[in-house]
Design a protein around this motif. Sequence first.
Motif, PDB file in Angstrom:
ATOM      1  N   TYR A 324      18.097 -11.090   2.647  1.00  0.00           N
ATOM      2  CA  TYR A 324      16.643 -11.250   2.655  1.00  0.00           C
ATOM      3  C   TYR A 324      16.027 -11.029   4.039  1.00  0.00           C
ATOM      4  O   TYR A 324      14.810 -11.105   4.204  1.00  0.00           O
ATOM      5  CB  TYR A 324      16.355 -12.675   2.167  1.00  0.00           C
ATOM      6  N   ALA A 325      16.823 -10.742   5.045  1.00  0.00           N
ATOM      7  CA  ALA A 325      16.354 -10.684   6.436  1.00  0.00           C
ATOM      8  C   ALA A 325      15.096  -9.814   6.568  1.00  0.00           C
ATOM      9  O   ALA A 325      15.062  -8.671   6.110  1.00  0.00           O
ATOM     10  CB  ALA A 325      17.467 -10.136   7.332  1.00  0.00           C
ATOM     11  N   GLU A 330      16.820 -12.201  12.318  1.00  0.00           N
ATOM     12  CA  GLU A 330      17.622 -12.294  11.106  1.00  0.00           C
ATOM     13  C   GLU A 330      18.485 -11.048  10.916  1.00  0.00           C
ATOM     14  O   GLU A 330      19.631 -11.133  10.469  1.00  0.00           O
ATOM     15  CB  GLU A 330      16.692 -12.497   9.902  1.00  0.00           C
ATOM     16  N   ILE A 331      17.938  -9.883  11.268  1.00  0.00           N
ATOM     17  CA  ILE A 331      18.722  -8.647  11.180  1.00  0.00           C
ATOM     18  C   ILE A 331      19.880  -8.688  12.173  1.00  0.00           C
ATOM     19  O   ILE A 331      21.000  -8.256  11.864  1.00  0.00           O
ATOM     20  CB  ILE A 331      17.820  -7.417  11.408  1.00  0.00           C
ATOM     21  N   GLN A 336      25.706  -9.212  13.227  1.00  0.00           N
ATOM     22  CA  GLN A 336      26.825  -9.968  13.815  1.00  0.00           C
ATOM     23  C   GLN A 336      27.870 -10.288  12.761  1.00  0.00           C
ATOM     24  O   GLN A 336      29.078 -10.111  12.986  1.00  0.00           O
ATOM     25  CB  GLN A 336      26.295 -11.258  14.449  1.00  0.00           C
ATOM     26  N   ALA A 337      27.424 -10.728  11.586  1.00  0.00           N
ATOM     27  CA  ALA A 337      28.364 -11.101  10.532  1.00  0.00           C
ATOM     28  C   ALA A 337      29.104  -9.887   9.988  1.00  0.00           C
ATOM     29  O   ALA A 337      30.327  -9.928   9.777  1.00  0.00           O
ATOM     30  CB  ALA A 337      27.609 -11.813   9.413  1.00  0.00           C
ATOM     31  N   GLY A 365      11.200  -4.872  18.359  1.00  0.00           N
ATOM     32  CA  GLY A 365      12.330  -5.725  18.003  1.00  0.00           C
ATOM     33  C   GLY A 365      13.094  -5.185  16.812  1.00  0.00           C
ATOM     34  O   GLY A 365      14.333  -5.174  16.799  1.00  0.00           O
ATOM     35  N   PHE A 366      12.361  -4.726  15.782  1.00  0.00           N
ATOM     36  CA  PHE A 366      13.022  -4.118  14.626  1.00  0.00           C
ATOM     37  C   PHE A 366      13.829  -2.900  15.062  1.00  0.00           C
ATOM     38  O   PHE A 366      14.979  -2.714  14.643  1.00  0.00           O
ATOM     39  CB  PHE A 366      11.994  -3.698  13.578  1.00  0.00           C
ATOM     40  N   ALA A 367      13.227  -2.052  15.884  1.00  0.00           N
ATOM     41  CA  ALA A 367      13.913  -0.831  16.326  1.00  0.00           C
ATOM     42  C   ALA A 367      15.196  -1.159  17.084  1.00  0.00           C
ATOM     43  O   ALA A 367      16.246  -0.542  16.861  1.00  0.00           O
ATOM     44  CB  ALA A 367      12.969   0.001  17.196  1.00  0.00           C
TER      45      ALA A 367
END
Length: 449
Positions: A324-325, A330-331, A336-337, A365-367
């Motif tokens: 749902y990020a 959150e992305i 990382q996971a 930030g998204f980029a």
Amino acid sequence: MDLNQIHNVYFIGIGGIGMSALARYFKFIGKNVAGYDRTPTHLTDELKAEDISIHFDDKTELIGLEYLNKENTLVVVTPAVPKNHLQWNYFTDNGFEIKKRAEVLGIITKDTFCFAVAGTHGKTTTSSILGHVLFECGVDVTAFLGGIVEGYNSNLIGSGKTVTVVEADEFDRSFLHLHPDMACITSMDADHLDIYGDVASIEASFREFADKVQDKNHLFVTDGLPLDGVTVGVGTGQFSAQNIRIDNGWYVFNVVTPHETFSNVRFGLPGHHNITNALLALAMANVYGLALSDIANALATFKGVRRRFSYQVKKTGMVYIDDYAHHPTEIDAVYQAVTELYPDDKVLAIFQPHLFSRTRDFADGFAKSLSKFENIALLDIYPARELPMEGITSQWLLDKIENPEKKLVSKAHLLPFIKASDATVIVTIGAGDIGEMVPDIKQLLDEKY
């Protein structure tokens, strides 16, 4: 307001994840429940199967006669409903009792021992873990959740009368309607700038929420947040996870508390952010009075939340994860996971931006976050409650992404695009209607592999 005097509850926006939990609750306690939503979804299908009447046309004649008695009807409305909504205006013009979801939660929980989980990320996972732990440990609890919890197939856990767990949503300052006896704050990153305007206003709102907890020994915060409370963290804080290792897909770690150390806690959700979420739930449950051994047993049986690093396909040669990020932080957690678990696989990340304003406010930030993935595909922006903004498009965002393996894909062409990919790990990311495509993607990959 006395809910005992209410016989009928009508929801405008009943298909929302938080609204539907309230609808289920009121149905469970014997109220007549019905509502409107803009479009059918898997969730509205589930509610209809539970004998809740739902329609998708904004017409006052569809409301239903029993809901037109303002003396015993409560109308619950989502903030996403436009001001020109015909049904909302009917109820407003005719003097009905109209409440936002958070106001109703405040009324329900006022006479219970209320656990409230706040933060710009991690609310749903943390509150779901906490609800599961309390329920498994025999507490008389009802947990109202912002996601469908695996193993319960619902956004409601339990049917208790004395203890409640709620998500404390910062959107529209909704969490200030709650009456928490114990609370945690997972994070205070910038978000909802269309509501708050700047980061300082967001942080001020979280501090106002934190002040609602009188006893600071009952306020738990991720270590590093500028708040007074019991600190929790990975390798740091008054409740901390130490000696973290991976054993056959599980995290195994020791928990150090102010009073004792408990070894070999097992937890199945990937990502260090989820260890923090589990620790926040553990700390709250422990201070509430539950034994660490019982809490640890419950943590080991938690199966996760739908659309939170949710495995859809897990086969040799193909893994499909849905998440749902919808914020850069959150992305980053998803990345990382994924890279911790699948360091040698070719990963394709498919992201649907959510809201024009959020895409504009966090474009850089998204980029930066999306550029970390080896291969990235973008869908068009999901507008939700917003109208388009000039120049704010997925192509504009795609141009900012530095990764050379990037592509803009329409929803209509997404399945053929995935079918042609040679990636061995596929991740769908976003808070829009990409979640409605998950069953079709899963079926495609099950047939392909």
